[in-house]
Enzyme design. Structure first.
Site, PDB file in Angstrom:
ATOM      1  N   GLU A   1     -17.500  -6.360   3.982  1.00 44.75           N
ATOM      2  CA  GLU A   1     -16.311  -6.583   2.159  1.00 44.75           C
ATOM      3  C   GLU A   1     -16.065  -8.851   3.074  1.00 44.75           C
ATOM      4  OE1 GLU A   1     -11.928  -7.404   2.747  1.00 44.75           O
ATOM      5  OE2 GLU A   1     -11.740  -5.655   2.105  1.00 44.75           O
TER       6      GLU A   1
ATOM      7  N   LYS B   1     -13.670   2.697   8.547  1.00 44.50           N
ATOM      8  CA  LYS B   1     -12.903   2.007   8.224  1.00 44.50           C
ATOM      9  C   LYS B   1     -13.267   0.411   8.710  1.00 44.50           C
ATOM     10  CE  LYS B   1      -9.828   0.545   4.806  1.00 44.50           C
ATOM     11  NZ  LYS B   1      -8.854  -0.763   5.077  1.00 44.50           N
TER      12      LYS B   1
ATOM     13  N   ASP C   1      11.654   2.986   5.117  1.00 43.33           N
ATOM     14  CA  ASP C   1      11.409   1.673   5.561  1.00 43.33           C
ATOM     15  C   ASP C   1      12.296   1.203   5.974  1.00 43.33           C
ATOM     16  OD1 ASP C   1      10.944  -1.456   5.136  1.00 43.33           O
ATOM     17  OD2 ASP C   1       8.831  -0.251   4.608  1.00 43.33           O
TER      18      ASP C   1
ATOM     19  N   MET D   1       0.859  -1.370   0.124  1.00 43.07           N
ATOM     20  CA  MET D   1      -0.242   0.059   0.246  1.00 43.07           C
ATOM     21  C   MET D   1       0.787   1.073   0.026  1.00 43.07           C
ATOM     22  SD  MET D   1      -2.941  -1.383   0.139  1.00 43.07           S
ATOM     23  CE  MET D   1      -4.622   0.257   1.128  1.00 43.07           C
TER      24      MET D   1
END
Length: 288
Positions: free
Chosen positions: A168, A161, A30, A11
């Site tokens: 979902e 969410k 990262d 993502m």
């Protein structure tokens, strides 16, 4: 706009690329990927006040560690965005901790998966109005038209969410059961043909159905896929909230339990049922 992106997984990497395509200047960090910064303090130094740093890291311990480190790095007026699947109660707590240091914290639910780079990411933002307005150019660049909203105060973004992911679960389970029945029927149906048919004009057409058709085109019998269905935890949180508020969620709850059942090599509950039928009625059991 200049932004710091923390986490370059599926993502985070897609979001970074989409932002850069739209003309935003994204600094990245990262620890597992070669990036422009070697640490969070270094990342912060690459940004001008007021800084905006977006966390796209796994929910739980990693998010908490990253957040706590940022609290010690940033300056008053800076903003932290959590775009992961954190529990909304954790987001409310983090917002309060940030506010005590004159920092802003936004919880932004992000939907779009690996397709977000091309299609755009749906964004559900929770938090104070000022940082939301400051970050609107970023939200608008990430989202498709109509795909972004400031849904409420701290915690609201991740709450919405959470419910999104619960829905979902139910949608996926409904498709799974329908195609299971068709696969077992006497008609030797072409499931790819049916999925393509339903995509055009049917009331059950959806992006999930588009993805199912794609999967069936790649492997008509899904022979290479094991029927083990994991969960991110958001379905569990949705059901927990339903219990607390006495709101019936039979479909979402059943879909969560179906995921649990998918992970059992052999169900002990089924063994109990078989044993009881044998005990009370002498019904034959299959021996291991």
């Amino acid at each position: 706009m200049k932004l710091g992106m923390i986490g370059l997984g599926r993502m985070g990497a897609g979001m970074t690329e989409r932002l850069e395509r739209e003309g935003h200047d994204v600094m990245t960090y990262d620890p597992n990927v070669e990036s422009t910064a070697g640490s969070l303090p270094e990342l912060a130094q690459q940004l001008e006040p007021p800084r905006h740093l977006w966390m796209m890291v796994p929910a739980g311990e990693i998010t908490e560690q990253t957040f706590q480190e940022l609290l010690g790095v940033l300056e008053p007026g800076d903003a932290i965005v959590d775009g992961g699947n954190s529990n909304f109660r954790d987001s409310q707590r983090r917002a309060a901790e940030a506010k005590a240091r004159d920092l802003y914290f936004l919880d932004v639910g992000v939907s779009g998966g690996i397709w977000g780079l091309r299609e755009g990411f749906a964004l559900m933002a929770g938090g104070e109005e000022e940082p939301v307005q400051r970050l609107e150019p970023v939200f608008q660049a990430l989202a498709p038209e109509g795909g972004y909203a400031h849904v409420g105060p701290s915690g609201a973004g991740h709450f919405v969410k959470m419910v999104h992911n619960g829905v979902e679960y139910g949608l996926i389970q409904a498709y799974a059961e329908g195609f299971d029945l068709m696969q077992a029927s006497e008609f030797e149906l072409d499931l790819l043909q049916v999925s393509e048919l339903w995509r055009h004009g049917s009331v059950v057409r959806s992006w999930l159905l588009d993805l199912l058709a794609r999967a069936l085109a790649e492997d008509p019998n899904l022979a290479e896929i094991r029927g083990y269905v994991d969960d991110s935890g958001e379905g569990r949180w949705t059901v927990e909230q339903a219990i607390q508020h006495a709101v019936p969620l039979p479909v979402i709850t059943a879909s969560l339990y179906a995921r649990f059942a998918s992970r059992e090599e052999e169900s002990f509950a089924a063994k109990v049922a078989a044993a009881l039928r044998n005990q009370f009625g002498g019904h034959q059991v299959k021996r291991a």
